[in-house]
Design a protein around this motif. Structure first.
Motif, PDB file in Angstrom:
ATOM      1  N   GLN A  64      19.814  -9.713  -2.085  1.00  0.00           N
ATOM      2  CA  GLN A  64      19.001  -9.625  -1.184  1.00  0.00           C
ATOM      3  C   GLN A  64      18.472  -8.259  -0.886  1.00  0.00           C
ATOM      4  O   GLN A  64      17.206  -8.163  -0.701  1.00  0.00           O
ATOM      5  CB  GLN A  64      19.803  -9.926   0.271  1.00  0.00           C
ATOM      6  CG  GLN A  64      18.970 -10.089   1.693  1.00  0.00           C
ATOM      7  CD  GLN A  64      18.131 -11.103   1.700  1.00  0.00           C
ATOM      8  OE1 GLN A  64      18.033 -12.185   1.239  1.00  0.00           O
ATOM      9  NE2 GLN A  64      16.621 -10.653   1.851  1.00  0.00           N
ATOM     10  N   ALA A  65      19.097  -7.298  -0.909  1.00  0.00           N
ATOM     11  CA  ALA A  65      18.583  -5.945  -0.801  1.00  0.00           C
ATOM     12  C   ALA A  65      17.595  -5.798  -1.989  1.00  0.00           C
ATOM     13  O   ALA A  65      16.757  -5.061  -1.769  1.00  0.00           O
ATOM     14  CB  ALA A  65      19.851  -5.007  -0.736  1.00  0.00           C
ATOM     15  N   ALA A  66      17.984  -6.141  -3.232  1.00  0.00           N
ATOM     16  CA  ALA A  66      17.156  -5.746  -4.307  1.00  0.00           C
ATOM     17  C   ALA A  66      15.846  -6.533  -4.026  1.00  0.00           C
ATOM     18  O   ALA A  66      14.692  -6.029  -4.369  1.00  0.00           O
ATOM     19  CB  ALA A  66      17.855  -6.131  -5.440  1.00  0.00           C
ATOM     20  N   ALA A  67      15.866  -7.600  -3.634  1.00  0.00           N
ATOM     21  CA  ALA A  67      14.840  -8.599  -3.354  1.00  0.00           C
ATOM     22  C   ALA A  67      13.683  -7.994  -2.453  1.00  0.00           C
ATOM     23  O   ALA A  67      12.552  -7.902  -2.744  1.00  0.00           O
ATOM     24  CB  ALA A  67      14.882  -9.998  -2.931  1.00  0.00           C
ATOM     25  N   GLN A  68      14.239  -7.548  -1.346  1.00  0.00           N
ATOM     26  CA  GLN A  68      13.561  -6.693  -0.184  1.00  0.00           C
ATOM     27  C   GLN A  68      12.807  -5.674  -0.976  1.00  0.00           C
ATOM     28  O   GLN A  68      11.769  -5.270  -0.731  1.00  0.00           O
ATOM     29  CB  GLN A  68      14.476  -6.318   0.679  1.00  0.00           C
ATOM     30  CG  GLN A  68      13.943  -5.495   1.855  1.00  0.00           C
ATOM     31  CD  GLN A  68      12.998  -6.536   3.004  1.00  0.00           C
ATOM     32  OE1 GLN A  68      13.388  -7.356   3.225  1.00  0.00           O
ATOM     33  NE2 GLN A  68      12.145  -5.744   3.560  1.00  0.00           N
ATOM     34  N   GLN A  69      13.721  -4.705  -1.596  1.00  0.00           N
ATOM     35  CA  GLN A  69      13.107  -3.736  -2.225  1.00  0.00           C
ATOM     36  C   GLN A  69      11.932  -3.875  -3.333  1.00  0.00           C
ATOM     37  O   GLN A  69      10.888  -3.311  -3.397  1.00  0.00           O
ATOM     38  CB  GLN A  69      14.109  -2.795  -3.111  1.00  0.00           C
ATOM     39  CG  GLN A  69      13.703  -1.538  -3.886  1.00  0.00           C
ATOM     40  CD  GLN A  69      14.847  -0.905  -4.611  1.00  0.00           C
ATOM     41  OE1 GLN A  69      15.955  -1.261  -4.524  1.00  0.00           O
ATOM     42  NE2 GLN A  69      14.542  -0.099  -5.832  1.00  0.00           N
ATOM     43  N   PHE A  70      12.036  -4.990  -4.241  1.00  0.00           N
ATOM     44  CA  PHE A  70      11.437  -5.399  -5.285  1.00  0.00           C
ATOM     45  C   PHE A  70       9.930  -5.850  -4.494  1.00  0.00           C
ATOM     46  O   PHE A  70       8.894  -5.642  -5.246  1.00  0.00           O
ATOM     47  CB  PHE A  70      11.856  -6.026  -6.139  1.00  0.00           C
ATOM     48  CG  PHE A  70      13.031  -5.599  -7.049  1.00  0.00           C
ATOM     49  CD1 PHE A  70      13.179  -4.438  -7.118  1.00  0.00           C
ATOM     50  CD2 PHE A  70      13.930  -6.607  -7.717  1.00  0.00           C
ATOM     51  CE1 PHE A  70      14.278  -3.725  -7.636  1.00  0.00           C
ATOM     52  CE2 PHE A  70      14.956  -6.130  -8.382  1.00  0.00           C
ATOM     53  CZ  PHE A  70      15.369  -4.827  -8.571  1.00  0.00           C
ATOM     54  N   THR A  71      10.070  -6.533  -3.580  1.00  0.00           N
ATOM     55  CA  THR A  71       8.960  -7.195  -2.821  1.00  0.00           C
ATOM     56  C   THR A  71       8.089  -5.892  -2.321  1.00  0.00           C
ATOM     57  O   THR A  71       6.664  -5.942  -2.387  1.00  0.00           O
ATOM     58  CB  THR A  71       9.199  -8.136  -1.670  1.00  0.00           C
ATOM     59  OG1 THR A  71      10.137  -9.095  -2.299  1.00  0.00           O
ATOM     60  CG2 THR A  71       8.142  -8.573  -1.105  1.00  0.00           C
ATOM     61  N   ALA A  72       8.723  -5.187  -1.786  1.00  0.00           N
ATOM     62  CA  ALA A  72       8.133  -3.783  -0.842  1.00  0.00           C
ATOM     63  C   ALA A  72       7.424  -3.197  -2.034  1.00  0.00           C
ATOM     64  O   ALA A  72       6.395  -2.621  -1.909  1.00  0.00           O
ATOM     65  CB  ALA A  72       9.050  -3.179  -0.215  1.00  0.00           C
ATOM     66  N   GLU A  73       7.942  -2.879  -3.218  1.00  0.00           N
ATOM     67  CA  GLU A  73       7.559  -1.815  -4.206  1.00  0.00           C
ATOM     68  C   GLU A  73       6.250  -2.738  -4.825  1.00  0.00           C
ATOM     69  O   GLU A  73       5.097  -2.339  -5.001  1.00  0.00           O
ATOM     70  CB  GLU A  73       8.567  -2.035  -5.471  1.00  0.00           C
ATOM     71  CG  GLU A  73       8.599  -1.005  -6.379  1.00  0.00           C
ATOM     72  CD  GLU A  73       9.917  -1.076  -7.173  1.00  0.00           C
ATOM     73  OE1 GLU A  73      10.863  -0.252  -6.989  1.00  0.00           O
ATOM     74  OE2 GLU A  73       9.904  -2.165  -8.018  1.00  0.00           O
ATOM     75  N   ALA A  74       6.320  -4.039  -5.038  1.00  0.00           N
ATOM     76  CA  ALA A  74       5.228  -4.755  -5.455  1.00  0.00           C
ATOM     77  C   ALA A  74       4.105  -4.855  -4.767  1.00  0.00           C
ATOM     78  O   ALA A  74       2.850  -4.804  -5.291  1.00  0.00           O
ATOM     79  CB  ALA A  74       5.633  -6.195  -5.905  1.00  0.00           C
ATOM     80  N   LEU A  75       4.252  -4.810  -3.420  1.00  0.00           N
ATOM     81  CA  LEU A  75       2.979  -4.972  -2.686  1.00  0.00           C
ATOM     82  C   LEU A  75       2.675  -3.539  -1.872  1.00  0.00           C
ATOM     83  O   LEU A  75       1.938  -3.347  -0.923  1.00  0.00           O
ATOM     84  CB  LEU A  75       3.476  -5.989  -1.375  1.00  0.00           C
ATOM     85  CG  LEU A  75       3.944  -7.365  -1.874  1.00  0.00           C
ATOM     86  CD1 LEU A  75       4.345  -8.181  -0.847  1.00  0.00           C
ATOM     87  CD2 LEU A  75       2.766  -8.042  -2.843  1.00  0.00           C
ATOM     88  N   ALA A  76       3.166  -2.492  -2.420  1.00  0.00           N
ATOM     89  CA  ALA A  76       2.837  -1.028  -1.758  1.00  0.00           C
ATOM     90  C   ALA A  76       1.470  -0.841  -1.636  1.00  0.00           C
ATOM     91  O   ALA A  76       1.150   0.012  -0.660  1.00  0.00           O
ATOM     92  CB  ALA A  76       3.579  -0.185  -2.562  1.00  0.00           C
ATOM     93  N   GLU A  77       0.652  -1.294  -2.626  1.00  0.00           N
ATOM     94  CA  GLU A  77      -0.705  -0.832  -2.606  1.00  0.00           C
ATOM     95  C   GLU A  77      -1.732  -1.941  -1.703  1.00  0.00           C
ATOM     96  O   GLU A  77      -2.918  -1.865  -1.516  1.00  0.00           O
ATOM     97  CB  GLU A  77      -1.366  -0.946  -3.912  1.00  0.00           C
ATOM     98  CG  GLU A  77      -0.746  -0.020  -4.768  1.00  0.00           C
ATOM     99  CD  GLU A  77      -0.933   1.626  -4.361  1.00  0.00           C
ATOM    100  OE1 GLU A  77      -2.112   1.846  -3.988  1.00  0.00           O
ATOM    101  OE2 GLU A  77       0.076   2.364  -4.331  1.00  0.00           O
ATOM    102  N   GLU A  78      -0.913  -3.035  -1.114  1.00  0.00           N
ATOM    103  CA  GLU A  78      -1.677  -4.153  -0.431  1.00  0.00           C
ATOM    104  C   GLU A  78      -1.714  -3.486   1.085  1.00  0.00           C
ATOM    105  O   GLU A  78      -0.746  -3.000   1.457  1.00  0.00           O
ATOM    106  CB  GLU A  78      -1.158  -5.240  -0.516  1.00  0.00           C
ATOM    107  CG  GLU A  78      -1.245  -6.073  -1.935  1.00  0.00           C
ATOM    108  CD  GLU A  78      -2.781  -6.126  -2.249  1.00  0.00           C
ATOM    109  OE1 GLU A  78      -3.590  -6.452  -1.483  1.00  0.00           O
ATOM    110  OE2 GLU A  78      -2.997  -5.960  -3.563  1.00  0.00           O
ATOM    111  N   PRO A  79      -2.731  -4.212   1.805  1.00  0.00           N
ATOM    112  CA  PRO A  79      -2.975  -3.705   3.202  1.00  0.00           C
ATOM    113  C   PRO A  79      -2.095  -4.547   4.091  1.00  0.00           C
ATOM    114  O   PRO A  79      -2.369  -5.061   5.139  1.00  0.00           O
ATOM    115  CB  PRO A  79      -4.282  -3.942   3.670  1.00  0.00           C
ATOM    116  CG  PRO A  79      -4.683  -5.108   2.624  1.00  0.00           C
ATOM    117  CD  PRO A  79      -3.897  -4.856   1.394  1.00  0.00           C
ATOM    118  N   VAL A  80      -0.534  -4.526   3.651  1.00  0.00           N
ATOM    119  CA  VAL A  80       0.329  -5.526   4.516  1.00  0.00           C
ATOM    120  C   VAL A  80       1.597  -4.781   4.602  1.00  0.00           C
ATOM    121  O   VAL A  80       1.838  -4.048   4.019  1.00  0.00           O
ATOM    122  CB  VAL A  80       0.669  -6.736   3.591  1.00  0.00           C
ATOM    123  CG1 VAL A  80      -0.678  -7.887   3.519  1.00  0.00           C
ATOM    124  CG2 VAL A  80       1.248  -6.611   2.318  1.00  0.00           C
ATOM    125  N   SER A  81       2.285  -5.106   5.617  1.00  0.00           N
ATOM    126  CA  SER A  81       3.629  -4.574   5.611  1.00  0.00           C
ATOM    127  C   SER A  81       4.641  -5.746   5.713  1.00  0.00           C
ATOM    128  O   SER A  81       4.612  -6.828   5.851  1.00  0.00           O
ATOM    129  CB  SER A  81       3.846  -3.740   6.968  1.00  0.00           C
ATOM    130  OG  SER A  81       3.524  -4.653   8.075  1.00  0.00           O
TER     131      SER A  81
END
Length: 114
Positions: A64-81
């Motif tokens: 679960q923690a890894a999924a959160q981290q990997f998702t945030a990492e992948a979307l870091a350049e997008e205008p979303v939080s």
């Protein structure tokens, strides 16, 4: 900004022309692409994509923690939080749901990973 519309990995045609995705639809298309593409598989864009494909190498209690981290990492350049990531497992399939915030609007994307 308009982008070529994709469905199931193929460009969508409208008559003799390719259809465009704009605004929120273009954003969701990019989000899904970035979450499903394997990070490091594009030689000149090594930061593109996610490491979600590696989740099954983690112990269950850390996924679960890894999924959160990997998702945030992948979307870091997008205008979303990234507001929340939920990972559900069953029958050899993991389903990830990401709740995102974009210009005050909540968006959700779900993808199945085998």
């Amino acid at each position: 900004m308009a982008e070529l519309k994709l469905e199931n990995g193929d460009y969508v045609k409208s008559g003799n022309r390719l259809r465009l995705a704009e605004g929120r639809d273009a954003l969701l298309q990019r989000v899904l692409f970035k979450l499903t593409a394997r990070r490091g598989s594009f030689p000149f864009l090594e930061e593109l994509g996610s490491r979600l494909w590696q989740l099954d190498t983690f112990p269950c209690q850390r996924r679960q923690a890894a999924a959160q981290q990997f998702t945030a990492e992948a979307l870091a350049e997008e205008p979303v939080s990234v507001e929340a990531v939920t990972l559900e497992e069953g029958d050899g399939v993991m389903a990830l749901t990401a709740r995102l915030l974009y210009e005050g609007e909540e968006l959700a994307v779900t993808l199945d990973m085998k």
